[in-house]
Design an enzyme around this catalytic site. Sequence first.
Site, PDB file in Angstrom:
ATOM      1  N   HIS A 168      53.264 102.505  89.595  1.00  0.00           N
ATOM      2  CA  HIS A 168      54.649 101.816  89.180  1.00  0.00           C
ATOM      3  C   HIS A 168      55.111 101.640  90.937  1.00  0.00           C
ATOM      4  CE1 HIS A 168      54.740 102.576  84.836  1.00  0.00           C
ATOM      5  NE2 HIS A 168      54.427 101.295  85.095  1.00  0.00           N
ATOM      6  N   CYS A 264      62.161 107.369  86.797  1.00  0.00           N
ATOM      7  CA  CYS A 264      61.684 106.613  85.555  1.00  0.00           C
ATOM      8  C   CYS A 264      62.134 107.044  84.429  1.00  0.00           C
ATOM      9  CB  CYS A 264      60.263 107.363  85.490  1.00  0.00           C
ATOM     10  SG  CYS A 264      58.974 107.094  86.748  1.00  0.00           S
TER      11      CYS A 264
HETATM   12  N1  ARG Z   1      53.314 108.013  81.246  1.00  0.00           N
HETATM   13  C1  ARG Z   1      53.792 106.924  81.770  1.00  0.00           C
HETATM   14  C2  ARG Z   1      53.052 105.622  81.962  1.00  0.00           C
HETATM   15  O1  ARG Z   1      51.985 105.831  82.688  1.00  0.00           O
HETATM   16  C3  ARG Z   1      54.657 107.391  82.755  1.00  0.00           C
HETATM   17  C4  ARG Z   1      55.783 106.255  83.213  1.00  0.00           C
HETATM   18  C5  ARG Z   1      56.484 106.355  84.519  1.00  0.00           C
HETATM   19  N2  ARG Z   1      57.469 105.423  84.656  1.00  0.00           N
HETATM   20  C6  ARG Z   1      57.900 104.757  85.777  1.00  0.00           C
HETATM   21  N3  ARG Z   1      58.805 104.078  85.726  1.00  0.00           N
HETATM   22  N4  ARG Z   1      57.241 105.037  86.767  1.00  0.00           N
HETATM   23  O2  ARG Z   1      53.404 104.610  81.676  1.00  0.00           O
END
Ligand code: ARG
Length: 271
Positions: A168, A264
């Site tokens: 991300h 996050c």
């Molecule tokens: N386990 C989640 C996923 O893989 C973690 C998300 C983390 N969020 C972020 N905005 N980076 O989607």
Amino acid sequence: MTANQTILMCEPGHFSVDYVINPWMENQTGMVDRARASRQWERLRTILSDFIKLAFVPSQPGVPDMVFTANAGLVHTGKVIVSRFASQHRRAEEPLIRAWFEENGYAIADWPQHVAFEGAGDALFDRKLPILWFGHGFRSDAAAAGAIERAISCRTVALRLVDPRFYHLDTCLCPLEGGWLLYYPGAFDQESLDKICALVTARKRIEVDEADALQFACNAVNLGKAVILNHASEKLIAHLRREGFDPMLTPLCEFLKSGGAAKCLTLKLSE
Ligand code: ARG
């Protein structure tokens, strides 16, 4: 208090690692210490509450990643693009998120449902330039850039993510107040690095090394001069202080098991 700003959070009552959709989650199924996760989250919430109003979307069983509200959507002047998750595992969050925004008076933007877009996890407003940094390559589709521009009339700068550990955009890039940019260059392809360098002068680019990036140093919440993050090396702390920022470290290791940290766990509702 940062005037008129609100951050959305989701308490971690149902947080766990139940499936694997990023490299951080590998071998972590069932490994979250929920009591410790709650303590870490409470500490983050307490720090944030000194700076900003907080709102909460209720956690629910069966959606263990809902705690990561950055992925709920992207909010811009009272309008929200509700995320369309790339992974089936997270799609069950979509109606819950939509209901919360509807109940709270937000206009819901039209979105082409065949285009994946994981909200503020992949879309970050610059704090100075009138642009939205947009990340694609692992979760959000490249086509989301144009769809965002149509939905909320803003200019996007698309960056291609190439390292699966930084899947991300908010795991490897954080715009800071005054036009500074905290980022890990290794997460991007050359064309994207060229775009960053064309838009942000060398002095305002704060490059993070791999060790700091792996501690989710770029996954920071910036409120005024405060930069709230899981961890940063002495070198990075000194760099941030030199530029007038106030780094505040708060451990979030239970959330790293799922591939997330401070940023996050938050969603700015008043961009
Ligand atoms: N386990 C989640 C996923 O893989 C973690 C998300 C983390 N969020 C972020 N905005 N980076 O989607």
